[in-house]
Design a protein around this motif. Sequence first.
Motif, PDB file in Angstrom:
ATOM      1  N   PRO A 210     -10.273   0.951   2.947  1.00 52.79           N
ATOM      2  CA  PRO A 210     -10.127   2.745   2.746  1.00 52.79           C
ATOM      3  C   PRO A 210      -9.054   2.963   2.175  1.00 52.79           C
ATOM      4  N   ALA A 211      -8.136   2.711   2.182  1.00 51.44           N
ATOM      5  CA  ALA A 211      -6.627   2.857   1.529  1.00 51.44           C
ATOM      6  C   ALA A 211      -7.094   2.746  -0.231  1.00 51.44           C
ATOM      7  N   ARG A 212      -8.290   1.400  -0.025  1.00 54.29           N
ATOM      8  CA  ARG A 212      -8.203   1.521  -2.159  1.00 54.29           C
ATOM      9  C   ARG A 212      -9.154   2.198  -2.426  1.00 54.29           C
ATOM     10  N   ARG A 213     -10.228   2.642  -1.710  1.00 54.20           N
ATOM     11  CA  ARG A 213     -10.906   4.459  -2.148  1.00 54.20           C
ATOM     12  C   ARG A 213     -10.759   5.057  -1.706  1.00 54.20           C
ATOM     13  N   LEU A 214      -9.410   5.445  -1.590  1.00 51.66           N
ATOM     14  CA  LEU A 214      -8.961   6.674  -1.349  1.00 51.66           C
ATOM     15  C   LEU A 214      -7.585   6.699  -1.937  1.00 51.66           C
ATOM     16  N   PRO A 215      -7.394   6.310  -3.336  1.00 49.17           N
ATOM     17  CA  PRO A 215      -5.956   6.760  -3.044  1.00 49.17           C
ATOM     18  C   PRO A 215      -4.978   7.175  -3.099  1.00 49.17           C
ATOM     19  N   HIS A 216      -5.575   9.201  -3.298  1.00 48.07           N
ATOM     20  CA  HIS A 216      -4.883  10.620  -2.846  1.00 48.07           C
ATOM     21  C   HIS A 216      -4.625   9.911  -1.633  1.00 48.07           C
ATOM     22  N   LEU A 217      -4.854   9.171  -0.568  1.00 53.62           N
ATOM     23  CA  LEU A 217      -4.708   9.265   0.817  1.00 53.62           C
ATOM     24  C   LEU A 217      -3.419   8.598   1.302  1.00 53.62           C
ATOM     25  N   ARG A 218      -2.705   8.709   2.416  1.00 50.51           N
ATOM     26  CA  ARG A 218      -1.700   7.710   2.740  1.00 50.51           C
ATOM     27  C   ARG A 218      -1.695   7.088   3.827  1.00 50.51           C
ATOM     28  N   PHE A 219      -1.681   5.099   4.020  1.00 51.40           N
ATOM     29  CA  PHE A 219      -1.746   4.776   4.733  1.00 51.40           C
ATOM     30  C   PHE A 219       0.073   4.447   5.436  1.00 51.40           C
ATOM     31  N   VAL A 220      -0.403   4.174   6.624  1.00 54.19           N
ATOM     32  CA  VAL A 220       1.256   2.995   7.266  1.00 54.19           C
ATOM     33  C   VAL A 220       0.478   2.067   7.776  1.00 54.19           C
ATOM     34  N   VAL A 221       1.301   0.855   7.894  1.00 57.57           N
ATOM     35  CA  VAL A 221       0.832  -0.063   8.892  1.00 57.57           C
ATOM     36  C   VAL A 221       2.374  -0.819   9.013  1.00 57.57           C
ATOM     37  N   ALA A 222       2.606  -0.460  10.206  1.00 56.46           N
ATOM     38  CA  ALA A 222       3.821  -1.276  11.024  1.00 56.46           C
ATOM     39  C   ALA A 222       4.259  -2.605  11.811  1.00 56.46           C
ATOM     40  N   GLY A 223       4.511  -3.197  11.552  1.00 52.11           N
ATOM     41  CA  GLY A 223       4.755  -4.936  12.763  1.00 52.11           C
ATOM     42  C   GLY A 223       4.856  -5.894  11.934  1.00 52.11           C
ATOM     43  N   PRO A 224       5.897  -6.318  12.149  1.00 51.26           N
ATOM     44  CA  PRO A 224       6.340  -8.261  11.668  1.00 51.26           C
ATOM     45  C   PRO A 224       5.516  -8.909  11.179  1.00 51.26           C
ATOM     46  N   GLN A 225       6.204  -9.405  10.850  1.00 46.88           N
ATOM     47  CA  GLN A 225       5.131 -11.719  10.845  1.00 46.88           C
ATOM     48  C   GLN A 225       3.947 -11.061   9.411  1.00 46.88           C
ATOM     49  N   TYR A 226       3.990  -9.902   9.100  1.00 53.48           N
ATOM     50  CA  TYR A 226       2.634 -10.380   7.724  1.00 53.48           C
ATOM     51  C   TYR A 226       2.349 -10.823   7.003  1.00 53.48           C
ATOM     52  N   PRO A 227       1.901 -11.678   5.718  1.00 53.66           N
ATOM     53  CA  PRO A 227       2.590 -12.727   5.493  1.00 53.66           C
ATOM     54  C   PRO A 227       2.508 -11.982   3.926  1.00 53.66           C
ATOM     55  N   ASP A 228       2.949 -12.636   3.423  1.00 53.27           N
ATOM     56  CA  ASP A 228       3.932 -12.304   1.694  1.00 53.27           C
ATOM     57  C   ASP A 228       2.605 -12.112   0.903  1.00 53.27           C
ATOM     58  N   THR A 229       1.864 -13.000   1.269  1.00 53.28           N
ATOM     59  CA  THR A 229       0.640 -12.961   0.357  1.00 53.28           C
ATOM     60  C   THR A 229      -0.576 -11.915   0.242  1.00 53.28           C
ATOM     61  N   ILE A 230      -0.062 -11.412   1.719  1.00 53.99           N
ATOM     62  CA  ILE A 230      -1.309  -9.446   1.260  1.00 53.99           C
ATOM     63  C   ILE A 230      -0.983  -8.603   0.111  1.00 53.99           C
ATOM     64  N   GLU A 231      -2.035  -8.668  -0.214  1.00 50.34           N
ATOM     65  CA  GLU A 231      -1.886  -7.322  -1.184  1.00 50.34           C
ATOM     66  C   GLU A 231      -1.857  -6.789  -1.308  1.00 50.34           C
ATOM     67  N   TRP A 232      -1.058  -5.755  -0.335  1.00 43.11           N
ATOM     68  CA  TRP A 232      -1.590  -4.204  -0.343  1.00 43.11           C
ATOM     69  C   TRP A 232      -1.441  -3.223  -1.245  1.00 43.11           C
ATOM     70  N   PRO A 233      -2.648  -2.389  -0.932  1.00 39.52           N
ATOM     71  CA  PRO A 233      -2.300  -1.238  -2.435  1.00 39.52           C
ATOM     72  C   PRO A 233      -1.232  -0.130  -1.903  1.00 39.52           C
ATOM     73  N   GLU A 234      -0.918   0.106  -3.529  1.00 39.09           N
ATOM     74  CA  GLU A 234       0.611   1.605  -3.787  1.00 39.09           C
ATOM     75  C   GLU A 234       0.410   2.183  -2.048  1.00 39.09           C
ATOM     76  N   ASN A 235      -0.642   2.430  -1.918  1.00 36.92           N
ATOM     77  CA  ASN A 235      -0.304   3.907  -0.784  1.00 36.92           C
ATOM     78  C   ASN A 235      -0.807   3.634   0.149  1.00 36.92           C
ATOM     79  N   VAL A 236      -0.274   2.018   0.524  1.00 33.41           N
ATOM     80  CA  VAL A 236       0.051   1.923   1.992  1.00 33.41           C
ATOM     81  C   VAL A 236       1.499   1.346   1.703  1.00 33.41           C
TER      82      VAL A 236
END
Length: 372
Positions: A210-236
């Motif tokens: 949904p963040a990719r589809r809605l680039p004008h909206l703002r998202f956040v993910v909080a928490g540890p241990q997420y791999p560096d390989t995840i490609e986060w959209p710019e609005n996350v």
Amino acid sequence: MTQRPHDIVILGLTLSSSWGNGHATTFRALLRGLKAEGHRVLFLERDVPWYANNRDFANPDFCELAYYEDIGAMLAEYGERLAQADAVIVGSYVPEGVALIDALNRLNLKRLCFYDIDTPVTLAKLRRGEEDYLAARQIKQFDAYFSFTGGPTLGHLRRHYGVPQSFPLFCSVDDNRYQPTGEPKQWDLGYLGTYSDDRQPTLERLLIEPARRLPHLRFVVAGPQYPDTIEWPENVERLEHVGPAEHPSFYSRQRFTLNVTRADMIEAGWSPSVRLFEAAACGTPIISDTWEGLSELLPDGRAIAIARTSDDVVAALTSVSNEALSAMAKASRSIVLQHHTGLARARELVADLEKIAPRPVGIQPDRQKISA
């Protein structure tokens, strides 16, 4: 207070550190409720470096908190207190849990119970033969099994594993600390949770896409241990850790918050996350994946928005009116404050403990192994 004061000893994963786990906040809400009802609690926590280095609550005012380095030393210091307690409760994921439970069963305790904050995960582990914190043979040795998961799982514990009594003991929220802060909205959708392999596909479907589809909206993910390989959209936006003291502010700054459930808990159903109750208490509308029992706890469309696809999330973010959002937040908060606070859960626990007859003095449980 309507129940007589109880003396309870809990040996749990952690009370002092919320880093990378949901146990600490669950225990904190429950123990505050027990204190408010006049009960006495000693919490014994294994002193391990990953929690010792990330303690955010080392001096509780609602219970006695003590650390131990090995089981033998702990029993030598607290053996008399354990024997005198009305109930001794061992939690899931306690280090060397199997050895600890065996040692406790050699004592003359009044009641020995298990509190599983991870019941579907525990049962999946036992089916695979993994017994790192609980052995299948030990389940029937408990006087009662308190389970994070309700529904059919409770009967399965009695029929298949032979525990005499099983009770639901869902997580809960401290409503004195989790309240709306009134801060301006910073994100349209947020998620709070430690990385998990089995949750990540749902997070991809219900937040990242949904963040990719809605680039004008703002998202956040909080928490540890997420791999560096995840490609986060710019609005996350990514936050490595949000401590419990910051949770109300974090939730209050979201227009919606996302609840994502582990696969084993989805399969079992009736496994509400503490994040559900925390967000609801803060007046934040919730989008959640679905599992059996969720709509009975928080009715779909009235107190929660259930999403199965990315399209469902996009629709919620773009189509739900402010009036509907406000009504949803009000409904979920009302339900949680009535049924899912630490005080409500403490009363449930003590009422169930009073249904359990104490063990006869000098009598220890049958230790015959049972098949998993």
